[in-house]
Design a protein around this motif. Structure first.
Motif, PDB file in Angstrom:
ATOM      1  N   ARG A  53     -12.970   5.015  -9.331  1.00  0.00           N
ATOM      2  CA  ARG A  53     -11.639   4.514  -8.998  1.00  0.00           C
ATOM      3  C   ARG A  53     -11.142   3.501 -10.031  1.00  0.00           C
ATOM      4  O   ARG A  53      -9.943   3.369 -10.237  1.00  0.00           O
ATOM      5  CB  ARG A  53     -11.652   3.890  -7.603  1.00  0.00           C
ATOM      6  N   LEU A  86      -4.341   6.570  -2.575  1.00  0.00           N
ATOM      7  CA  LEU A  86      -3.825   5.391  -1.893  1.00  0.00           C
ATOM      8  C   LEU A  86      -3.938   4.196  -2.834  1.00  0.00           C
ATOM      9  O   LEU A  86      -5.045   3.783  -3.199  1.00  0.00           O
ATOM     10  CB  LEU A  86      -4.588   5.136  -0.595  1.00  0.00           C
ATOM     11  N   LEU A  87      -2.793   3.637  -3.248  1.00  0.00           N
ATOM     12  CA  LEU A  87      -2.745   2.555  -4.225  1.00  0.00           C
ATOM     13  C   LEU A  87      -2.381   1.233  -3.550  1.00  0.00           C
ATOM     14  O   LEU A  87      -1.598   1.211  -2.598  1.00  0.00           O
ATOM     15  CB  LEU A  87      -1.704   2.857  -5.307  1.00  0.00           C
ATOM     16  N   THR A  88      -2.954   0.149  -4.070  1.00  0.00           N
ATOM     17  CA  THR A  88      -2.609  -1.196  -3.634  1.00  0.00           C
ATOM     18  C   THR A  88      -1.941  -1.927  -4.793  1.00  0.00           C
ATOM     19  O   THR A  88      -2.435  -1.896  -5.923  1.00  0.00           O
ATOM     20  CB  THR A  88      -3.855  -1.965  -3.174  1.00  0.00           C
ATOM     21  N   GLU A 141      -7.295   2.363  -3.759  1.00  0.00           N
ATOM     22  CA  GLU A 141      -8.065   2.020  -2.559  1.00  0.00           C
ATOM     23  C   GLU A 141      -8.928   3.181  -2.075  1.00  0.00           C
ATOM     24  O   GLU A 141     -10.103   3.017  -1.787  1.00  0.00           O
ATOM     25  CB  GLU A 141      -7.106   1.576  -1.463  1.00  0.00           C
ATOM     26  N   ARG A 142      -8.326   4.383  -1.948  1.00  0.00           N
ATOM     27  CA  ARG A 142      -9.081   5.563  -1.510  1.00  0.00           C
ATOM     28  C   ARG A 142      -8.488   6.796  -2.172  1.00  0.00           C
ATOM     29  O   ARG A 142      -7.320   6.805  -2.600  1.00  0.00           O
ATOM     30  CB  ARG A 142      -9.049   5.726   0.019  1.00  0.00           C
ATOM     31  N   ARG A 183       0.869  -1.188   0.000  1.00  0.00           N
ATOM     32  CA  ARG A 183       0.000   0.000   0.000  1.00  0.00           C
ATOM     33  C   ARG A 183       0.899   1.228   0.000  1.00  0.00           C
ATOM     34  O   ARG A 183       1.678   1.428   0.922  1.00  0.00           O
ATOM     35  CB  ARG A 183      -0.928   0.008   1.217  1.00  0.00           C
ATOM     36  N   LYS A 194      -5.538  -1.779  -7.357  1.00  0.00           N
ATOM     37  CA  LYS A 194      -6.683  -0.869  -7.316  1.00  0.00           C
ATOM     38  C   LYS A 194      -6.272   0.437  -6.657  1.00  0.00           C
ATOM     39  O   LYS A 194      -5.232   0.525  -5.983  1.00  0.00           O
ATOM     40  CB  LYS A 194      -7.851  -1.487  -6.546  1.00  0.00           C
TER      41      LYS A 194
END
Length: 454
Positions: A252, A308-310, A275-276, A228, A273
């Motif tokens: 997103r 925020l990336l995963t 995330e936020r 993350r 994805k």
């Protein structure tokens, strides 16, 4: 190639933002990358001549420096930083408490763990921490006098604000940032970028904006990595889909696809994805000095926004360092899209909060926070009268209530302010209410005395 850049200001910096009607022209509290790029381009032209009138080799150097992949990042004064939109801070005072970063902190409490005051999200603005910031803005009014009527000519009276060049100790402000250039940058161009020189930054360059510029090869520390990773924008970013239209940040999936297409080769690992997202929008433009024409106005994601990336697996630290130098989106060589990567919660500049934070009982006293909230509401005199009666009721042992919010004066309070007043009435002790009333009365009395003296 990364260069560490340092700029020392000798005069106020008029780093104007888009004017709003007849209001004074505001100033940025940092030096945008586009301003640094423009000043260096002007210095290159003074050294070598106009790009279309120099030998092809020199013209290619200009293109490499200012029209290619060289990225000019923003410069921030010592002790200042952008507060990300994902961070929640004390709304009416700054205290020494560590406040949650929603990107990495699951705390859902709406109250500060240090002073008990209400928390509100960061606004993506540059804030100065520590006790040496001093006065930040000076304001000057400029006018042109009509020869016959001896009054200001129509359209030639305006007020401009500028960032001061000295801190509270009287020392000249120093700004720090980075320039990221391609590894194959010609040696002559790299030498030119590293030369110490005097520049003029921002507007009103005849009487302000004087700085000394210096740069040296950076020895960067590799950032942390993980599955993350947060991208924190330090400059507005122009993010578009494959057709060139602005991205819908609420979608997103579409945002993730656009980032995968742009960053897949650089990061060498798949973005699972988005995330936020914590983001704001703004319109950005500029002025092209060479053609004396305005640049196109774009819809951009504001500085301070957080993505925020995963990932499938943690990106290599070297890849994240390269991403921070490159940025994201369009027009990166003009100073847009600069960012930082993070795998942990945001913290203020090291050691800065303790210098200017309230200490002793005030650091833990929510009365100061509530008093400032009521004072800033614009109803301080009315609240003083009403709270006196309410404090007497609570001191007599009556239960707390929020009937005050039903008064006609408060029916149209904004939702967040209404919740804060309700919290004051229902959650605080009689002693805290009494100290809130005393502090509010002192603030109101000070304002009244200043108005009478002026």
């Amino acid at each position: 190639m990364l260069l560490d850049v340092q700029v020392k200001a000798h005069q106020p910096l008029a780093l104007g933002v888009r004017p709003a009607g007849t209001a004074p022209v505001q100033t940025q509290h940092h030096i945008p990358g586009s301003v640094l790029r423009g000043a260096l381009a002007a210095a290159w032209i003074r050294d070598h001549g106009l790009p279309n009138k120099v030998p092809p080799q020199l013209r290619q150097e200009f293109v490499t420096l200012f029209e290619s992949e060289t990225v000019f990042g923003p410069l921030f004064a010592t002790g200042s930083q952008i507060v990300p939109l994902s961070v929640r801070r004390c709304k009416y005072q700054r205290c020494a408490g560590i406040h949650p970063d929603d990107a990495f902190d699951d705390s859902s409490s709406p109250y500060c763990g240090s002073c008990g005051g209400p928390l509100t999200a960061g606004r993506g603005e540059v804030e100065f921490f520590g006790g040496t910031a001093g006065r930040l803005v000076v304001q000057r009014t400029h006018l042109e006098i009509h020869d016959k009527r001896q009054v200001a000519s129509d359209g030639n009276l305006f007020t401009r604000r500028a960032l001061t060049h000295q801190d509270s100790k009287g020392d000249e402000r120093q700004f720090h940032g980075r320039i990221a250039a391609a590894d194959d940058l010609p040696e002559a161009a790299a030498r030119w970028l590293k030369q110490c020189r005097d520049l003029r930054l921002g507007g009103r360059r005849g009487t302000s904006g004087g700085v000394t510029y210096s740069a040296a090869t950076a020895s960067p520390r590799l950032p942390g990595t993980g599955e993350r990773v947060a991208l924190r924008l330090t400059a507005p970013a122009i993010l578009t889909d494959t057709s060139g239209l602005p991205l819908d940040l609420a979608d997103r999936d579409q945002l993730g696809e656009a980032l995968r297409a742009e960053l897949s080769c650089l990061l060498a690992t798949r973005i699972v994805k988005v995330e936020r997202v914590w983001a704001r929008r703004e319109r950005v433009g500029g002025w092209h000095a060479a053609s004396n024409l305005p640049k196109p106005v774009e819809l951009a994601v504001s500085a301070g926004s957080v993505l925020l990336l995963t990932f499938d697996e943690p990106p290599a630290p070297e890849a994240l360092l390269a991403l921070a130098g490159r940025g994201v989106g369009l027009r990166r060589n003009e100073g847009f899209g600069a960012l930082e990567t993070a795998t942990s919660a945001w913290t203020p500049p090291s050691g800065s909060m303790a210098e200017d934070a309230p200490t002793g009982p005030e650091a833990m006293d929510p009365a100061e926070s509530y008093a400032r909230m009521l004072y800033l509401s614009g109803h301080s005199a009315w609240f003083i009268d009403q709270l006196r009666l309410y404090v007497e009721e609570r001191a007599a042992g009556n239960p707390p209530h929020d009937a005050l919010l039903e008064r006609s004066r408060l029916r149209n309070l904004p939702g967040e302010l209404r919740r804060d007043v309700q919290d004051l009435l229902l959650r605080t002790t009689p002693d805290t209410l009494d100290r809130t009333l005393a502090r509010l009365a002192a603030l109101h009395r000070l304002k009244t005395d200043e108005e009478q003296s002026s």
